[in-house]
Design a protein around this motif. Structure first.
Motif, PDB file in Angstrom:
ATOM      1  N   ASN A  13       0.858  -1.182   0.000  1.00 29.52           N
ATOM      2  CA  ASN A  13       0.000   0.000   0.000  1.00 29.52           C
ATOM      3  C   ASN A  13       0.903   1.245   0.000  1.00 29.52           C
ATOM      4  N   PRO A  14       0.686   2.190  -0.945  1.00 24.75           N
ATOM      5  CA  PRO A  14       1.556   3.382  -0.973  1.00 24.75           C
ATOM      6  C   PRO A  14       1.540   4.148   0.352  1.00 24.75           C
ATOM      7  N   GLN A  15       0.470   3.992   1.125  1.00 16.58           N
ATOM      8  CA  GLN A  15       0.463   4.609   2.456  1.00 16.58           C
ATOM      9  C   GLN A  15       1.374   3.763   3.345  1.00 16.58           C
ATOM     10  N   GLY A  16       2.538   4.260   3.624  1.00 14.51           N
ATOM     11  CA  GLY A  16       3.458   3.470   4.441  1.00 14.51           C
ATOM     12  C   GLY A  16       4.593   2.866   3.643  1.00 14.51           C
ATOM     13  N   CYS A  17       4.672   3.189   2.350  1.00 11.51           N
ATOM     14  CA  CYS A  17       5.781   2.659   1.549  1.00 11.51           C
ATOM     15  C   CYS A  17       6.357   3.789   0.689  1.00 11.51           C
ATOM     16  N   ILE A  18       7.649   4.014   0.790  1.00 11.33           N
ATOM     17  CA  ILE A  18       8.287   5.109   0.040  1.00 11.33           C
ATOM     18  C   ILE A  18       9.415   4.547  -0.817  1.00 11.33           C
ATOM     19  N   VAL A  19       9.429   4.953  -2.097  1.00 13.86           N
ATOM     20  CA  VAL A  19      10.534   4.547  -2.975  1.00 13.86           C
ATOM     21  C   VAL A  19      11.484   5.730  -3.120  1.00 13.86           C
ATOM     22  N   SER A  20      12.773   5.495  -2.938  1.00 15.34           N
ATOM     23  CA  SER A  20      13.778   6.536  -3.171  1.00 15.34           C
ATOM     24  C   SER A  20      14.755   6.048  -4.226  1.00 15.34           C
ATOM     25  N   SER A  21      14.940   6.866  -5.274  1.00 21.51           N
ATOM     26  CA  SER A  21      15.903   6.522  -6.325  1.00 21.51           C
ATOM     27  C   SER A  21      17.111   7.433  -6.174  1.00 21.51           C
ATOM     28  N   PHE A  22      18.257   6.826  -6.004  1.00 23.53           N
ATOM     29  CA  PHE A  22      19.472   7.626  -5.786  1.00 23.53           C
ATOM     30  C   PHE A  22      20.232   7.809  -7.090  1.00 23.53           C
ATOM     31  N   LYS A  23      20.338   9.072  -7.484  1.00 23.31           N
ATOM     32  CA  LYS A  23      20.993   9.439  -8.751  1.00 23.31           C
ATOM     33  C   LYS A  23      22.354  10.053  -8.449  1.00 23.31           C
ATOM     34  N   VAL A  24      22.984  10.628  -9.487  1.00 23.47           N
ATOM     35  CA  VAL A  24      24.243  11.349  -9.285  1.00 23.47           C
ATOM     36  C   VAL A  24      23.986  12.414  -8.203  1.00 23.47           C
TER      37      VAL A  24
ATOM     38  N   THR B 183      23.675  15.660  -5.903  1.00 22.39           N
ATOM     39  CA  THR B 183      23.649  17.103  -6.180  1.00 22.39           C
ATOM     40  C   THR B 183      24.849  17.747  -5.478  1.00 22.39           C
ATOM     41  N   SER B 184      25.087  19.035  -5.762  1.00 18.12           N
ATOM     42  CA  SER B 184      26.246  19.663  -5.116  1.00 18.12           C
ATOM     43  C   SER B 184      26.005  19.761  -3.601  1.00 18.12           C
ATOM     44  N   GLU B 185      24.759  19.936  -3.211  1.00 22.65           N
ATOM     45  CA  GLU B 185      24.482  19.983  -1.767  1.00 22.65           C
ATOM     46  C   GLU B 185      24.795  18.624  -1.127  1.00 22.65           C
ATOM     47  N   GLU B 186      24.376  17.564  -1.801  1.00 16.57           N
ATOM     48  CA  GLU B 186      24.642  16.215  -1.269  1.00 16.57           C
ATOM     49  C   GLU B 186      26.146  15.944  -1.218  1.00 16.57           C
TER      50      GLU B 186
ATOM     51  N   PHE C 181      28.777  10.824   2.611  1.00 15.98           N
ATOM     52  CA  PHE C 181      27.987  10.074   1.622  1.00 15.98           C
ATOM     53  C   PHE C 181      26.704   9.463   2.181  1.00 15.98           C
ATOM     54  N   LEU C 182      26.621   9.352   3.510  1.00 15.43           N
ATOM     55  CA  LEU C 182      25.415   8.742   4.082  1.00 15.43           C
ATOM     56  C   LEU C 182      24.325   9.761   4.426  1.00 15.43           C
ATOM     57  N   TRP C 183      24.658  11.018   4.288  1.00 16.33           N
ATOM     58  CA  TRP C 183      23.721  12.082   4.678  1.00 16.33           C
ATOM     59  C   TRP C 183      22.403  11.977   3.916  1.00 16.33           C
ATOM     60  N   ARG C 184      22.499  11.868   2.599  1.00 14.10           N
ATOM     61  CA  ARG C 184      21.250  11.825   1.815  1.00 14.10           C
ATOM     62  C   ARG C 184      20.510  10.499   2.016  1.00 14.10           C
ATOM     63  N   ILE C 185      21.269   9.471   2.382  1.00 13.99           N
ATOM     64  CA  ILE C 185      20.677   8.147   2.575  1.00 13.99           C
ATOM     65  C   ILE C 185      19.855   8.127   3.872  1.00 13.99           C
ATOM     66  N   HIS C 186      20.477   8.648   4.930  1.00 15.61           N
ATOM     67  CA  HIS C 186      19.847   8.596   6.250  1.00 15.61           C
ATOM     68  C   HIS C 186      18.470   9.279   6.232  1.00 15.61           C
ATOM     69  N   LYS C 187      18.398  10.378   5.457  1.00 17.24           N
ATOM     70  CA  LYS C 187      17.132  11.131   5.401  1.00 17.24           C
ATOM     71  C   LYS C 187      15.990  10.320   4.788  1.00 17.24           C
TER      72      LYS C 187
ATOM     73  N   ILE D  18      11.913   1.587   0.007  1.00 14.85           N
ATOM     74  CA  ILE D  18      12.565   0.833  -1.065  1.00 14.85           C
ATOM     75  C   ILE D  18      13.642   1.738  -1.646  1.00 14.85           C
ATOM     76  N   PHE D  19      14.861   1.272  -1.670  1.00 19.10           N
ATOM     77  CA  PHE D  19      15.954   2.041  -2.277  1.00 19.10           C
ATOM     78  C   PHE D  19      16.262   1.494  -3.669  1.00 19.10           C
ATOM     79  N   ASN D  20      16.080   2.360  -4.674  1.00 25.09           N
ATOM     80  CA  ASN D  20      16.473   2.031  -6.040  1.00 25.09           C
ATOM     81  C   ASN D  20      17.873   2.636  -6.218  1.00 25.09           C
TER      82      ASN D  20
END
Ligand code: AMP
Ligand code: MG
Length: 274
Positions: free
Chosen positions: A87-98, A100-103, A108-114, A124-126
């Motif tokens: 169910n999309p309520q309670g499930c989040i997909v994150s796709s990690f791309k190149v 950004t300059s902020e990231e 390297f784990l900063w954007r992941i932890h969030k 779900i991590f793509n």
């Protein structure tokens, strides 16, 4: 047909094991019969939906599913065909791309932890923090002395998540060179698939051996009791979906999830309704 736990064991990268990716068959079946796969996958998806309902209701822990694999290994397909059970309520997909300059301005784990899941949630991590020891290593994006320390840093990060009741499942989608070539040709010939193709994909394909070494180390050094890696033979899409769905089901079943008991107020109301 293997029992669920036996299948999970067959896919598991044993912590500390020495293996060569080239020796593992991307089309292995583990006794699984590919014919008539659809209803068997459906049955697992049904179970995933039921288990997620309990997981969400319980709201006490989190699930993190990491999907890794070379280009065209089937990460998007897995999300579409398997993770749709949730169910999309309670499930989040994150796709990690190149990044950004902020990231890139952070560790390297900063954007992941969030993007890690909260209580009752499934993430779900793509692609994931493993890119930081894969593409980053293969393309020399940081010096060896930086990326080589990341295996331990990843293990510690994942251990901390596990200690905070985040159950971690990591799937490596293992495809053969021939199957990748076939999928890339399809992407080039079908106008509806053209967008999936990047010029860099061919450059990465030429670095196959370097990627194989980098994947071997990521799997070998970071399959831990608290965050195991599963190697999924992924040349056959249906087999891939089945292996992943069944491993997710087996893991969730192993958690002993329970719906919360009714509160005193609810019990009082129930009696009134009778
Ligand atoms: P795709 O998953 O096909 O949309 O492509 C995303 C691209 O971003 C891939 O080529 C990844 O290797 C790349 N990527 C993801 N994470 C990182 C990272 N930490 N550093 C450099 N490139 C990355
Ligand atoms: Mg791509």
């Amino acid at each position: 047909m293997p029992q669920p736990t036996a299948l999970r064991d067959a896919l598991l990268v044993k912590p500390g094991s020495r293996f060569r990716l080239a020796e593992l068959d991307p089309d292995a079946t583990f006794g699984y019969d590919k014919d008539g796969a659809t209803p068997r996958i459906e049955a697992q998806l049904q179970k995933m939906a039921e288990l997620q309902d309990r997981f969400w209701a319980e709201g006490k822990r989190s699930l993190l599913v990491v999907l890794q694999g070379i280009d065209a290994a089937g990460k998007d397909g897995t999300i579409q065909k398997v993770m749709e059970a949730f169910n999309p309520q309670g499930c989040i997909v994150s796709s990690f791309k190149v990044p950004t300059s902020e990231e890139l301005g952070h560790d390297f784990l900063w954007r992941i932890h969030k993007r890690t899941p909260g209580k009752g949630e499934i993430s779900i991590f793509n692609r994931s923090h493993y890119e930081d020891v894969l593409i980053v290593r293969v393309h020399d994006l940081v010096p060896k002395e930086v990326w080589s320390k990341r295996y331990d840093q990843i293990n510690e990060f994942e251990r901390m998540l596990d200690a905070n009741r985040v159950k971690i499942l990591k799937f490596f989608l293992h495809v053969s060179r021939d199957e990748q070539a076939k999928r890339m040709r399809d992407r080039l010939s079908d106008p509806k698939e053209n967008w999936k193709f990047r010029a860099g994909d061919l450059e990465d394909r030429a670095l196959w051996d370097e990627y194989t070494k980098a994947y071997r180390d990521a799997l070998r050094l970071c399959s831990t009791p608290w965050a195991p890696w599963y190697m999924v033979p992924a040349d056959d899409k249906k087999a891939r979906d089945y292996y992943i769905a069944r491993t997710v089901v087996d893991t969730l079943e192993g958690l002993g999830l329970k719906y919360p008991k009714a509160s005193k107020e609810v019990l009082k109301l129930k009696r009134k309704l009778k």
